[in-house]
Design a protein around this motif. Structure first.
Motif, mmCIF file in Angstrom:
data_model
loop_
_atom_site.group_PDB
_atom_site.id
_atom_site.type_symbol
_atom_site.label_atom_id
_atom_site.label_comp_id
_atom_site.label_asym_id
_atom_site.label_seq_id
_atom_site.Cartn_x
_atom_site.Cartn_y
_atom_site.Cartn_z
ATOM 1 N N LEU A 190 0.809 -1.209 0.000
ATOM 2 C CA LEU A 190 0.000 0.000 0.000
ATOM 3 C C LEU A 190 0.844 1.263 0.000
ATOM 4 O O LEU A 190 0.408 2.292 -0.490
ATOM 5 C CB LEU A 190 -0.916 -0.008 1.235
ATOM 6 C CG LEU A 190 -2.010 -1.078 1.284
ATOM 7 C CD1 LEU A 190 -2.794 -0.963 2.585
ATOM 8 C CD2 LEU A 190 -2.940 -0.956 0.094
ATOM 9 N N PRO A 204 -2.364 10.163 1.689
ATOM 10 C CA PRO A 204 -3.001 9.552 0.524
ATOM 11 C C PRO A 204 -3.006 10.438 -0.705
ATOM 12 O O PRO A 204 -3.188 9.948 -1.818
ATOM 13 C CB PRO A 204 -4.438 9.292 1.004
ATOM 14 C CG PRO A 204 -4.371 9.331 2.488
ATOM 15 C CD PRO A 204 -3.282 10.308 2.806
ATOM 16 N N GLN A 244 3.370 7.246 0.001
ATOM 17 C CA GLN A 244 2.446 7.880 0.941
ATOM 18 C C GLN A 244 3.073 8.128 2.307
ATOM 19 O O GLN A 244 2.637 9.011 3.031
ATOM 20 C CB GLN A 244 1.190 7.016 1.121
ATOM 21 C CG GLN A 244 0.351 6.842 -0.134
ATOM 22 C CD GLN A 244 0.623 5.501 -0.795
ATOM 23 O OE1 GLN A 244 1.783 5.147 -0.989
ATOM 24 N NE2 GLN A 244 -0.424 4.763 -1.128
ATOM 25 N N ALA A 261 -0.861 9.252 -3.566
ATOM 26 C CA ALA A 261 -1.435 8.205 -4.410
ATOM 27 C C ALA A 261 -2.511 8.768 -5.325
ATOM 28 O O ALA A 261 -2.661 8.355 -6.472
ATOM 29 C CB ALA A 261 -2.022 7.094 -3.535
ATOM 30 N N ARG A 262 -3.259 9.741 -4.822
ATOM 31 C CA ARG A 262 -4.319 10.329 -5.636
ATOM 32 C C ARG A 262 -3.733 11.072 -6.828
ATOM 33 O O ARG A 262 -4.300 11.078 -7.916
ATOM 34 C CB ARG A 262 -5.161 11.290 -4.798
ATOM 35 C CG ARG A 262 -5.993 10.623 -3.733
ATOM 36 C CD ARG A 262 -7.109 11.519 -3.258
ATOM 37 N NE ARG A 262 -8.129 11.645 -4.286
ATOM 38 C CZ ARG A 262 -9.123 12.526 -4.230
ATOM 39 N NH1 ARG A 262 -9.196 13.365 -3.222
ATOM 40 N NH2 ARG A 262 -10.024 12.585 -5.187
ATOM 41 N N GLU A 305 -8.318 4.749 1.104
ATOM 42 C CA GLU A 305 -6.969 4.429 1.585
ATOM 43 C C GLU A 305 -7.025 3.951 3.036
ATOM 44 O O GLU A 305 -6.385 2.979 3.418
ATOM 45 C CB GLU A 305 -6.068 5.659 1.460
ATOM 46 C CG GLU A 305 -4.597 5.361 1.683
ATOM 47 C CD GLU A 305 -3.866 5.147 0.377
ATOM 48 O OE1 GLU A 305 -2.635 5.208 0.406
ATOM 49 O OE2 GLU A 305 -4.497 4.932 -0.662
ATOM 50 N N TYR A 360 -8.448 0.415 3.084
ATOM 51 C CA TYR A 360 -7.467 -0.605 2.731
ATOM 52 C C TYR A 360 -6.529 -0.904 3.903
ATOM 53 O O TYR A 360 -6.215 -2.065 4.197
ATOM 54 C CB TYR A 360 -6.653 -0.157 1.516
ATOM 55 C CG TYR A 360 -7.360 -0.352 0.201
ATOM 56 C CD1 TYR A 360 -7.677 -1.623 -0.274
ATOM 57 C CD2 TYR A 360 -7.721 0.739 -0.587
ATOM 58 C CE1 TYR A 360 -8.323 -1.802 -1.485
ATOM 59 C CE2 TYR A 360 -8.380 0.578 -1.796
ATOM 60 C CZ TYR A 360 -8.682 -0.697 -2.244
ATOM 61 O OH TYR A 360 -9.334 -0.870 -3.424
ATOM 62 N N ARG A 404 -5.929 6.036 -6.065
ATOM 63 C CA ARG A 404 -7.020 5.887 -5.124
ATOM 64 C C ARG A 404 -8.049 6.984 -5.384
ATOM 65 O O ARG A 404 -7.701 8.155 -5.504
ATOM 66 C CB ARG A 404 -6.509 6.017 -3.680
ATOM 67 C CG ARG A 404 -5.533 4.926 -3.284
ATOM 68 C CD ARG A 404 -6.271 3.664 -2.858
ATOM 69 N NE ARG A 404 -5.338 2.634 -2.458
ATOM 70 C CZ ARG A 404 -4.984 1.630 -3.242
ATOM 71 N NH1 ARG A 404 -5.479 1.530 -4.451
ATOM 72 N NH2 ARG A 404 -4.136 0.721 -2.812
#
Length: 733
Positions: A69, A301, A74, A304-305, A316, A319, A310
């Protein structure tokens, strides 16, 4: 690695907009009470993180490895906070044999309480603060001839349940043990049991709301307890701030002995003295409790966006929550709202249905609104190990510092702070030292709010006739002269405490009525009637707030805030597109409060306009940034303060000031504190905007856009805000 195994504890925390926290507890009952010290540490990359021993075994590859992840970067920062060894002192010789046997340490509290003084204990979470009041109380009621009673006041029902279990365990085995001596008296207490509790309890556990609405108005029914009170215990004293603190300060008054307990504060003594109107309090702040090293991860997060991995930070968190449950960690996910709890639960169950369907029902939601039986069942299932995870609001929170409670008896926990798309969250992600290196905050309570005082005068007149002439209450028809004293009559002669909520200051309400059935659907505060109703349409951005200063030469003063509405926008839910606007003719809403501000020099305005930037939009954006930074520097919520928001249709001259006002009528003492911190707030606001990576002229939610903006974030100018803040900071030096 030569290190002892760490406790299998993990927090996932989101701040400000949403606060999810995941933690594991190894014990079968709620953790007692420990604080987080701070020691700066360099940030770690995900690969470096993967080499560390976090829970007695290697971290799950899905979290730390290149395919896990955290593979998109992140993890922004890793912080280790060193632990401490326990320090001991002899037990006081005057304790009873049973107490001497049951306790291993008591600290300095015994000497302070036995001396007859009011006491405030300000130590870290999990330091055993509950012993500091339970031992003196049990000693006072244990002699066979004693009639002493104690009143325990906790801000939440979950804390009350936790302390009931503790008290029952401490009294187990005593020769005169009687469980009826310890009872909870709150809204969950069955009506059939209340009379028995009033007649037999000597340790009465309640909350400020019940004290205000039931115990004090019916004080004759509690005469046995109130007349024999030896101790009044106020736990989690740091939670009594803002409107809640204003009301509580007028409910608490002098008793034989107060024992306050609070998390670490910069001003614990001054805070509780104002809260209970005491002349002096003995401060106990020597913390001898053991504490293992704590490990914090800042998880962002938004990284990642940006890579389109995500769709939302909530996913997030879901998960991560699912990952921890699958690896056998019993967890609690703290969320800011009930809705977010349900969203996290639903998404986490979807993940578990795909990967480990047998675990999908091992998680649930815990929040306000549940009946008492359901809350007790969830608590028992969680602490007993039947449940592996709970998504909850602060209804389950056992203190101000959830992360500080994970890991006890010198075990080492891990806490993960998940940052959401909010200005404060992203500020911490970019400046982690501001989170771990900040001094402890002051706690502010103002017992001089005239609006709150007027409400409680009516309550006091109902509870006991008042001798002084109460002109305001007499004019309202609430008081009559009866044999030289003023006695409460009021509407229908009902208790006024039923209409005074101690969680808010404003009590003028509007009714939302279904015209077809002429049925009252709900009642909401007057100031929020045109914003919060689920039935009325949302107001347009043409709504505006204007602030008229009583004096403009000072940096903090009284002010009048007036909100005017021009029209409503009707918006299609399916695509969020504006349908049309409907003009409205509504009276303005005004209230007197307090404000703090700084003046923008005319030379700064000229420089902004010379560069063809919008001065109005710059002041608007700078004010938003300042408002976002305030909770970093002082203990307050986002709903306590507001600012001037620019109206694009405004024709009057833009005020040359950056201003924050108290959103509670009458104010709650925050403006004077903001005045002292304004220099730091300006610097923090500039850092927030300057480090944001957005390229929009009107910024983004991570810098200058605010969910609370009455102008719906229109007319914002990020570049102008930077110029204005730099100019004001330079002028302030």
């Amino acid at each position: 690695m030569g290190k002892k195994p760490k406790d299998e504890s993990l927090f996932i925390r989101g701040h400000a907009t949403i606060s999810p926290v995941i933690r594991h507890r190894r014990s079968s009952r709620p953790i007692d009470d420990a604080d987080i010290g701070s020691r700066p540490k360099e940030a770690c990359s995900p690969s470096k993180l993967g080499s560390r021993d976090y829970s007695g075994h290697s971290p799950p590859k899905q979290i730390s490895g290149k395919q896990g992840l955290g593979r998109h970067g992140q993890i922004r920062h890793v912080q280790e906070i060193s632990g401490r060894e326990a320090s001991f002192c002899p037990l006081p010789p005057h304790l009873s044999p049973h107490t001497m046997t049951a306790l291993n340490a008591i600290g300095a509290i015994a000497a302070a309480v036995s001396g007859g003084r009011h006491v405030v204990v300000s130590t870290s979470t999990s330091s055993g603060r509950s012993l500091c009041y339970n031992v003196p109380v049990l000693e006072s009621i244990s002699p066979p001839s004693s009639t002493s009673c104690a009143l325990y006041i906790f801000p939440t029902k979950a804390l009350a349940q936790d302390q009931l279990k503790t008290l029952l365990e401490m009294t187990q085995g005593q020769s005169n043990n009687n469980n009826s001596h310890v009872s909870i008296y709150d809204g969950d207490t069955p009506m059939k049991d209340r009379a028995k509790i009033r007649d037999s309890a000597r340790q009465l556990i309640t909350n400020p709301d019940m004290l205000h609405m039931s115990i004090l108005p019916s004080h004759a029914q509690f005469r046995r307890i109130l007349s024999n009170l030896e101790y009044v215990v106020i736990d989690e004293a740091h939670s009594y701030k803002g409107a809640f603190g204003c009301h509580t300060a007028l409910i608490l008054r002098s008793h034989p002995k107060f024992i306050f307990c609070t998390a670490t504060l910069a001003n614990p003594k001054e805070h509780v003295m104002e809260l209970a109107k005491l002349d002096d309090v003995e401060l106990v702040n020597n913390d001898g409790s053991p504490c293992g090293a704590k490990h914090f991860l800042l998880w962002n997060p938004s990284v990642a966006r940006a890579q389109e991995r995500r769709p939302s930070p909530v996913q997030e968190v879901s998960y991560l929550f699912a990952e921890m449950v699958q690896h056998g960690l019993r967890c609690i996910a703290f969320c800011k709202t009930k809705k977010l709890c349900e969203m996290v639960l639903a998404r986490t169950r979807e993940v578990l249905d795909e990967t480990s369907p047998e675990l999908a029902n091992s998680i649930c939601v815990y929040r306000g609104g549940y009946v008492a039986e359901d809350r007790r069942r969830i608590e028992a299932d969680l602490f007993g190990g039947k449940l592996r995870g709970v998504a909850t609001t602060n209804a389950l929170e056992l203190g101000i510092d959830q992360a500080g409670r994970s890991g006890r008896r010198s075990k080492e926990p891990i806490s993960v702070y998940v940052g959401f798309e909010g200005a404060l969250d992203q500020y911490f992600m970019n400046f982690p030292q501001k989170l771990f290196g900040k001094p402890v905050e002051h706690c502010q309570v103002d017992s001089q709010n005239h609006k709150v005082l007027g409400q409680h005068l009516a309550c006091a007149a109902f509870e006991k006739p008042l001798c002084p002439v109460m002109v305001a209450l007499k004019e309202k028809g609430c008081l009559v002269n009866n044999s030289g004293v003023r006695k409460y009559v009021g509407p229908d002669n009902k208790s006024p405490s039923r209409t005074v909520s101690i969680r808010a200051i404003e009590h003028d309400r509007c009714k939302v009525i279904d015209k077809q059935g002429y049925r009252v659907l709900e009642e909401i505060e007057e100031s929020k009637a045109f914003f919060q109703s689920d039935i009325a349409l949302p107001p347009t951005s043409a709504s505006s707030s204007k602030t008229g200063m009583v004096r403009t030469t000072a940096q903090a003063n009284s002010c009048k805030v007036t909100t005017e509405w021009a029209c409503f926008d009707r918006i299609w839910k399916s695509n969020n597109v504006l349908s049309d606007s409907i003009e409205v003719d509504l009276p303005p809403y005004s209230f007197d409060t307090q404000a703090a501000w700084v003046t923008v020099p005319k030379s700064v305005r000229a420089a902004v306009e010379q560069r063809k930037l919008g001065f109005q939009g710059g002041v608007h954006a700078a004010s938003h940034a300042l408002l976002s930074i305030v909770p970093l520097h002082m203990m307050c919520s986002a709903s306590d303060l507001g600012t001037w928001c620019a109206d694009p249709q405004q024709t009057s001259k833009t005020p040359e000031r950056i201003l924050l006002y108290n959103k509670h009528p009458g104010g709650i003492g925050l403006a004077s504190q903001v005045k002292l911190l304004f220099g730091e707030l300006l610097i923090g606001a500039l850092q927030l905007i300057s480090t944001c990576t957005c390229t929009n002229l009107d910024g983004c939610p991570n810098c200058i856009q605010s969910f609370a903006c009455s102008g719906y974030n229109k007319n914002l100018d990020e570049a102008a805000a930077v110029l204005i803040l730099k100019g004001v900071i330079e002028n302030e030096r």
